[in-house]
Design a protein around this motif. Structure first.
Motif, mmCIF file in Angstrom:
data_model
loop_
_atom_site.group_PDB
_atom_site.id
_atom_site.type_symbol
_atom_site.label_atom_id
_atom_site.label_comp_id
_atom_site.label_asym_id
_atom_site.label_seq_id
_atom_site.Cartn_x
_atom_site.Cartn_y
_atom_site.Cartn_z
ATOM 1 N N ASP A 164 0.800 -1.226 0.000
ATOM 2 C CA ASP A 164 0.000 0.000 0.000
ATOM 3 C C ASP A 164 0.836 1.282 0.000
ATOM 4 O O ASP A 164 0.277 2.369 0.111
ATOM 5 N N SER A 165 2.162 1.154 -0.090
ATOM 6 C CA SER A 165 2.985 2.346 0.150
ATOM 7 C C SER A 165 3.966 2.656 -0.979
ATOM 8 O O SER A 165 4.987 3.300 -0.743
ATOM 9 N N ILE A 188 8.510 -5.573 2.801
ATOM 10 C CA ILE A 188 8.027 -6.066 4.087
ATOM 11 C C ILE A 188 7.968 -7.590 4.070
ATOM 12 O O ILE A 188 7.732 -8.213 3.042
ATOM 13 N N ASN A 189 8.249 -8.196 5.215
ATOM 14 C CA ASN A 189 8.061 -9.633 5.342
ATOM 15 C C ASN A 189 7.434 -9.940 6.693
ATOM 16 O O ASN A 189 7.431 -9.114 7.605
ATOM 17 N N ALA A 195 4.129 -11.596 12.073
ATOM 18 C CA ALA A 195 3.437 -10.317 11.883
ATOM 19 C C ALA A 195 2.501 -10.421 10.695
ATOM 20 O O ALA A 195 2.803 -11.088 9.702
ATOM 21 N N ASP A 196 1.357 -9.746 10.798
ATOM 22 C CA ASP A 196 0.371 -9.712 9.721
ATOM 23 C C ASP A 196 0.693 -8.516 8.841
ATOM 24 O O ASP A 196 0.561 -7.368 9.273
ATOM 25 N N VAL A 197 1.134 -8.763 7.606
ATOM 26 C CA VAL A 197 1.630 -7.689 6.752
ATOM 27 C C VAL A 197 0.974 -7.749 5.385
ATOM 28 O O VAL A 197 0.469 -8.779 4.960
ATOM 29 N N ALA A 198 0.986 -6.600 4.697
ATOM 30 C CA ALA A 198 0.495 -6.506 3.317
ATOM 31 C C ALA A 198 1.687 -6.665 2.388
ATOM 32 O O ALA A 198 2.370 -5.697 2.050
ATOM 33 N N ARG A 199 1.976 -7.897 2.005
ATOM 34 C CA ARG A 199 3.163 -8.171 1.206
ATOM 35 C C ARG A 199 3.144 -7.427 -0.122
ATOM 36 O O ARG A 199 2.109 -7.290 -0.758
ATOM 37 N N VAL A 200 4.319 -6.980 -0.520
ATOM 38 C CA VAL A 200 4.460 -6.356 -1.831
ATOM 39 C C VAL A 200 4.958 -7.372 -2.849
ATOM 40 O O VAL A 200 4.972 -7.123 -4.050
ATOM 41 N N GLN A 284 13.387 -10.620 -8.769
ATOM 42 C CA GLN A 284 12.211 -10.003 -8.166
ATOM 43 C C GLN A 284 12.528 -8.605 -7.656
ATOM 44 O O GLN A 284 11.700 -7.695 -7.729
ATOM 45 N N ARG A 285 13.735 -8.398 -7.162
ATOM 46 C CA ARG A 285 14.122 -7.051 -6.713
ATOM 47 C C ARG A 285 14.085 -6.058 -7.867
ATOM 48 O O ARG A 285 13.669 -4.912 -7.699
ATOM 49 N N LEU A 286 14.540 -6.499 -9.032
ATOM 50 C CA LEU A 286 14.514 -5.607 -10.193
ATOM 51 C C LEU A 286 13.085 -5.194 -10.535
ATOM 52 O O LEU A 286 12.831 -4.043 -10.909
ATOM 53 N N LYS A 287 12.140 -6.118 -10.408
ATOM 54 C CA LYS A 287 10.741 -5.776 -10.667
ATOM 55 C C LYS A 287 10.224 -4.770 -9.646
ATOM 56 O O LYS A 287 9.508 -3.825 -9.993
#
Length: 411
Positions: A164-165, A188-189, A195-200, A284-287
């Motif tokens: 979301d960020s 975020i992981n 932890a309950d997170v909104a994964r990117v 994946q980091r490049l994306k």
């Protein structure tokens, strides 16, 4: 290699508390009971540094592990002792929320030439800062960082990126880089489902490699060792440095088993690592970097092919050349390369295996590994010389080639 028989990095918790309530961190649930805060014995810290020196090794040191390091009033004493051990400690890093640092302390940190400071800020305004950190220290921290006249290029400001960020991450980079600071983005992981997170990014359960068991010994405040900083539940202890040496813990069967699995790509066979979303491929980091920069994602490649990327060849003559990698064949032990400019005059050297792309998402990278090999040059055209490098299968570094390949294949 530094990973053979001894860690390349020590990550040490000197106090087990924090003064923030960040929702992406398990600390609020894992905090010690009031009055139960522990501190690492100073004698143990000094002994660990002397063990590195006595083993005639060099390591990186991180003075932070699941805590706010500056809650320990002995922090600068530890820092000075380690910094004086120039024959043992190559660099010292720490990560802090910055709430306890004033400008004089920033000056003091900057005076140590081998110290690297990361401040977790995650914001460019008070509203987001309060929402992320659970504390209203924005004016204090923002004011100190904007007033500080020290060498800002040696301080890195961190932003944890979730689904979301993305827009806020763009503003973060623009704002703080404009003030002369380096920035770091961290996807975020869930801290091993703590932890309950909104994964990117999605959990990549086909990717079973991770640098932590390979290069880092993680020491808790009581001297016991955990597998990595993401294990907030401390599900398994791998040794006790109050009773054992660094080498004894590092080479114990249970930790050696995890290290072998991390290199071979089978780490997800272990329950704690099965659902961990920390390991993330360079592809994946490049994306993610393209997403934050609002640029097109890297062009797709055929199934099983690596994304083209830049690394280096260090020739036996001493010359170092930048090359583009366009193919990796772990079965044959070969890597396809493109040299710009004239073909190299030497056909023997070493290839840099870059595992963990170091860009905007500059975290979780294994130290570059140099694997010996022999070049077979193709016909040069338009100033580009293709080559195939056959790596030395007998070298210890060759076992990292499948990891290197998996790291650059799109998830």
């Amino acid at each position: 290699m530094t990973t053979a028989g001894f860690p390349g990095k020590l990550q040490i918790q000197t106090v087990d508390s924090c003064n923030y309530l960040c929702p992406m961190c398990p600390y609020p649930e894992q905090a010690p009971e009031p009055g139960r805060v522990q501190q690492l014995p100073e004698a143990l810290f000094r002994r660990l540094i002397e063990e590195v020196r006595g083993a005639e090794r060099t390591v990186k040191l991180c003075l932070m592990l699941q805590n706010e390091p500056f809650l320990d009033r002995r922090f600068f004493d530890f820092l000075e002792y380690a910094h004086d051990a120039v024959d043992a400690i190559t660099s010292i890093s720490t990560v802090t929320n910055g709430s306890l640092l004033d400008e004089a302390q920033l000056d003091r940190l900057a005076a140590y030439e081998r110290v690297y400071l990361t401040i977790s800020i995650n914001a460019t305004d008070r509203e987001r800062y309060r929402r992320i950190h659970g504390r209203d220290f924005w004016d204090r921290i923002h004011g100190r960082l904007t007033r500080w006249a020290g060498p800002r290029e040696r301080v890195r400001l961190s932003f944890v990126l979730d689904a979301d960020s993305v827009e806020e991450a763009r503003r973060f980079q623009t704002y703080w880089r404009g003030l002369g600071y380096n920035t770091r983005l961290m996807p975020i992981n869930s801290r091993v489902d703590s932890a309950d997170v909104a994964r990117v990014h999605d959990l990549d359960d086909a990717y079973g490699h991770c640098h932590y068991p390979v290069d880092t010994l993680n020491v808790l405040v009581d001297g016991t060792v955990i597998l990595c900083c993401n294990d907030w539940r401390h599900e398994q202890r791998f040794g006790d440095l109050k009773r054992q040496t660094i080498a004894e813990v590092w080479n114990a069967p249970a930790l050696e088993q995890r290290r072998r699995a991390a290199i071979e790509g089978t780490l997800r066979e272990f329950p704690m690592c099965r659902g961990c979303d920390y390991p993330i491929r360079s592809s994946q980091r490049l994306k993610l970097e393209a997403m934050v920069a609002d640029l097109p994602a890297p062009a797709p490649v055929a199934a099983g092919r690596v994304l083209p990327h830049v690394t280096h060849v260090r020739l036996s003559s001493g010359e170092s050349r930048s090359v583009v990698v366009f193919d990796v064949d772990p079965g044959r032990g070969t890597v396809g390369l493109l040299f710009e400019g004239p073909p190299p005059g030497d056909v023997t050297g070493a290839l840099e295996l870059v595992i963990g792309h170091s860009g905007a998402f500059n975290f979780g990278s294994l130290e570059p590994i140099w694997c010996r090999g022999t070049l077979r040059m193709g016909e040069a055209r338009d100033g580009v010389a293709p080559a195939e490098m056959a790596l030395d299968r007998s070298s210890d570094e060759f076992r990292f080639l499948p990891w290197y390949h998996a790291d650059w294949v799109p998830a």
